[in-house]
Design an enzyme around this catalytic site. Structure first.
Site, PDB file in Angstrom:
ATOM      1  N   ASP A 127      49.562  30.340 149.770  1.00  0.00           N
ATOM      2  CA  ASP A 127      48.328  30.445 148.989  1.00  0.00           C
ATOM      3  C   ASP A 127      48.735  30.779 147.545  1.00  0.00           C
ATOM      4  O   ASP A 127      49.901  31.019 147.240  1.00  0.00           O
ATOM      5  CB  ASP A 127      47.390  31.493 149.600  1.00  0.00           C
TER       6      ASP A 127
HETATM    7  C1  GLC Z   1      42.655  30.729 146.500  1.00  0.00           C
HETATM    8  C2  GLC Z   1      42.258  30.762 147.952  1.00  0.00           C
HETATM    9  C3  GLC Z   1      42.564  29.505 148.696  1.00  0.00           C
HETATM   10  C4  GLC Z   1      42.428  28.326 147.760  1.00  0.00           C
HETATM   11  C5  GLC Z   1      43.541  28.443 146.719  1.00  0.00           C
HETATM   12  C6  GLC Z   1      43.505  27.304 145.697  1.00  0.00           C
HETATM   13  O1  GLC Z   1      43.148  31.966 146.086  1.00  0.00           O
HETATM   14  O2  GLC Z   1      42.696  31.857 148.746  1.00  0.00           O
HETATM   15  O3  GLC Z   1      41.652  29.425 149.798  1.00  0.00           O
HETATM   16  O4  GLC Z   1      42.552  27.109 148.478  1.00  0.00           O
HETATM   17  O5  GLC Z   1      43.504  29.693 146.047  1.00  0.00           O
HETATM   18  O6  GLC Z   1      42.326  27.365 144.952  1.00  0.00           O
END
Ligand code: GLC
Length: 750
Positions: free
Chosen positions: A285
């Site tokens: 993430d």
């Molecule tokens: C965010 C979220 C994730 C998302 C990613 C990209 O922090 O936790 O669900 O897909 O970043 O935006």
């Protein structure tokens, strides 16, 4: 060893083997031809170029600097996030064509519940209990997103949760692992669309794993889960997504019992890649690698890089632990280059599978197509849950002319779309105010927001609202949450209606004493204990997306009956959280006769009170239970029978019954089947959802229905972590929700 125990042991072994076979064939993400191409590419790539594939750049939001172009040409970028300008994406892929190996970039975006046509938030989609329509919404989202050159979405989010304080409950599939599995599999099928050229997105089941168990509903917080909870509650939806062919998986921000998910060898390498045989790609993430320093698990980014690659993270999202440190770690012999090769192989597999080597460019497609908007309206209608309907006040009676449309959510085009909306536009939104004017005629709608937004405490406009209510034949009060009050990093501990909304409801009731229909647009379950005492009907619309207003008119006027069911329990008070249907019995379950503390005589001592798993100040049951949702029909179950009450090993359960709609309206009922194993080697939940079926009946009609529950739905992970189905007596519950059900019994034979 005696013959009998030898036989029993072999039976258990065969049972375990039988159950170890995946429930359905897994769509393959690769083939020998692709693997040969990857072998060729890998054989020609330098270590630096391989590591370049493992880096996702955060994008330059409609720009493309010379520096970024140069890094693409040098093969230093594997993916870019959040670039949706088709011209820029085309330029990016052209730049990749100039690189030595001409590997296209995979362009990523959070297409969570729609791209330009916005569907209900995922919690609302789960409330449809309808995987077919949910799959369709994902397919439309993919086709719209592909017009920009995006080929990878970070969805479905499959974090089962029992905590409405958690802001991301809005994106979640709710509290039940089976419903979450159905939704996850449907979204994967929809997004990936059999990988049809130009019509599919690589799906990304997230956040692996148990993110929905954050302590106290505080986002990013600590997660401590038992092996049984991990295997029977949080992992199943991901297994369903993988078995439906999800191309990628995203790791979670949280730790799991002390080990961050982004460096968790047990969940990633052992469960996901080895036991489940996942051949797709794992992405971290946003900064979850770097976050491990804050977790107290990594000393620095170099250590985080080593831990993540060893655990099985193939690509790093926007942080640079991999591109800054992996080359040196390999040179120092700390990281085996074969780990890099496996990661890049997985990345290239998905790039081949999604067709990037054939066509990495944006494709033609229509945004906001008529059919897409119709689908958005239908999905919104099916997501909405009729919580109460006193005296059958809904649907509105014929002949009603003047309608008062009141409240801060009656015309909130931005907030109605909900959280995680990047490419939807509020200009496209059909709000309730707009839809009611369209339906009843502008001159018949008395519109008074009364509050400017959901957190507004100003009561200056209440007089106008009372006036509108006085002069109307029906009062519709639109309350709820702005979209910013749910979503990532937006947890809350007070879950009653924000601002002066409850005061507005009380004022209208006090001043007019007329029936009031409350429609709530929110990103989570709110505490509605007081609202439910005052309102004559409550329709829960979640954040329903672009066509939410049009959907509400259809339901309120009776053009279609509400059919949504709650995917998550609604608490009577925040102090009750977590409250959920698939709870354990405990040694002293409530006896049913609730003793509220205001009835306790002063000076009473302990002996006068029941020592039960109850509270003194609130009933133990939720205000509205999982699976609850009224329709305009009146459904009853008759002639219930089980095909067999003595199940042999592997035999599925078949339940047969007659369903009758004794109501005056056509309606669709969602039949729910639950089971309970009252005596097991580990205590089992009092109920577990194992099957659902939706049946629409005209008023007065009946239908004989049979429902099959596969044998493996009786299973759970025992104290050795083995998936088992234990012989003995079982209960089967069937009904229109999780609390009021018909009970049947059956035996599982040895
Ligand atoms: C965010 C979220 C994730 C998302 C990613 C990209 O922090 O936790 O669900 O897909 O970043 O935006």
């Amino acid at each position: 060893m005696s013959k009998a125990s030898l036989f029993f042991k072999s039976l258990c072994l065969s049972l375990t083997l039988l159950l170890a076979v995946p429930a359905f064939p897994k769509p393959v993400l690769t083939n020998s031809d692709t693997e040969k191409k990857i072998d060729l590419l890998l054989g020609k790539m330098s270590l630096k170029e391989k590591i370049g594939q493992m880096y996702m750049h955060p994008g330059e939001y409609g720009n493309l600097s010379e520096d970024l172009k140069a890094r693409i040409r040098d093969g230093q970028i594997g993916s870019i996030l959040n670039e949706v300008d088709p011209k820029i994406v085309t330029a990016i892929q052209d730049e990749a064509k100039k690189s030595k190996h001409q590997i296209p970039l995979i362009m990523a975006r959070d297409v969570i519940h729609g791209f330009r046509t916005i569907f209900p938030i995922p919690l609302g989609l789960a409330a449809t209990f309808n995987p077919t329509i949910v799959e369709e919404t994902a397919r439309v989202s993919a086709i719209e997103a592909r017009t920009t050159g995006v080929t990878w979405t970070f969805a479905p989010m499959l974090d089962v949760t029992r905590d409405p304080r958690w802001g991301r409950v809005a994106e979640s599939p709710g509290e039940d692992p089976y419903l979450a599995s159905l939704m996850g599999a449907a979204m994967v099928r929809g997004f990936q669309n059999d990988f049809k050229p130009g019509q599919s997105l690589a799906a990304c089941a997230k956040h692996f794993v148990a993110y929905g168990a954050v302590e106290s509903g505080k986002d990013y917080n600590t997660v401590v889960v038992s092996q049984q909870q991990l295997h029977d509650l949080y992992l199943p939806p991901f297994k369903a997504a993988i078995d439906s062919g999800s191309a990628t998986i995203m790791t979670a921000f949280n730790e799991i019992n002390g080990v961050p998910a982004t460096a968790n060898e047990y969940t990633l390498n052992e469960i996901l890649k080895t036991n489940w045989g996942f051949t797709g790609m794992v992405v971290s993430d946003w900064g979850s690698t770097e976050n491990m320093i804050n977790h107290g698990y990594s000393k620095d980014l170099k250590m985080a890089a080593r831990q993540s690659i060893k655990a099985g993270v193939d690509m790093e999202m926007v942080y640079t632990a991999y591109i800054d440190h992996l080359e040196q770690l390999v040179a120092d012999g700390v990281v085996d280059e074969r780990l890099i090769d496996d990661a890049v192989r997985r990345i290239l597999r998905i790039k081949f599978k999604i067709g990037l080597f054939e066509n990495p460019y944006p494709v033609q497609g229509e945004l906001l197509a008529k059919a897409s908007l119709e689908l958005a309206k239908q999905a919104a209608m099916e997501s909405m849950v009729l919580l109460t309907n006193k005296g059958g006040i809904l649907p509105l009676k014929k002949g009603i002319k003047k309608v008062a449309i009141i409240g801060p959510m009656a015309h909130a085009p931005h907030d109605q779309l909900g959280t995680w909306v990047f490419d939807g536009k509020k200009e496209d939104t059909i709000t309730p105010m707009m839809a009611f004017k369209e339906h009843f005629g502008e001159e018949n709608i008395l519109f008074e927001p009364a509050l400017s937004y959901s957190r507004d405490f100003s009561k200056q406009k209440f007089g106008e609202a009372v006036q509108a209510a006085e002069n109307s034949d029906a009062i519709l009060l639109f309350l709820g949450e702005e979209s910013i009050l749910s979503g990532e990093a937006h947890s809350r501990v007070f879950l009653n209606l924000p601002g002066a909304q409850l005061d507005l409801l009380k004022k209208l009731k006090l001043e007019t004493n007329k029936p009031i229909i409350v429609v709530i647009l929110a990103g989570r379950p709110l505490v509605l204990t007081e609202v439910s005492k005052i309102a004559d009907a409550i329709l829960y619309a979640w954040h329903p997306g672009t066509m939410g207003g049009a959907a509400i008119v259809e339901l309120v006027t009776g053009a279609q009956s509400p059919s949504g069911k709650l995917p998550i329990s609604f608490p009577r008070a925040v102090g009750q959280i977590p409250v959920y249907y698939n709870h354990k019995s405990t040694g002293r379950p409530p006896s049913g006769n609730y003793l509220s503390m205001d009835k306790i005589k002063v000076g009473t001592n302990q002996v006068d009170l029941e020592n039960r798993a109850v509270y003194l100040d609130v009933e133990t049951t939720p205000l509205f239970p999982f699976g609850h949702g009224l329709t305009y029909g009146k459904f009853s179950f008759h002639d219930l029978s089980l095909k067999s009450t003595n199940l042999k090993v592997g035999e599925s359960i078949e339940v047969k019954f007659k369903l009758t709609n004794r109501g005056k309206f056509k309606a669709k009922e969602t039949i729910q089947v639950y089971i309970n194993d009252p005596v097991a080697s580990l205590t089992r939940p009092v109920k577990e959802l194992v099957a659902i079926k939706q049946v629409e009946l005209e008023p007065g009609n009946s239908r004989v229905i049979s429902l099959e529950v596969p044998y493996r739905r009786l299973g759970f992970h025992n104290s050795q972590g083995k998936f088992v189905i234990e012989p003995g007596d079982y209960k089967l519950y069937i009904g229109s929700e999780s609390q009021k059900t018909h009970t049947m019994t059956f035996k599982v034979l040895r």
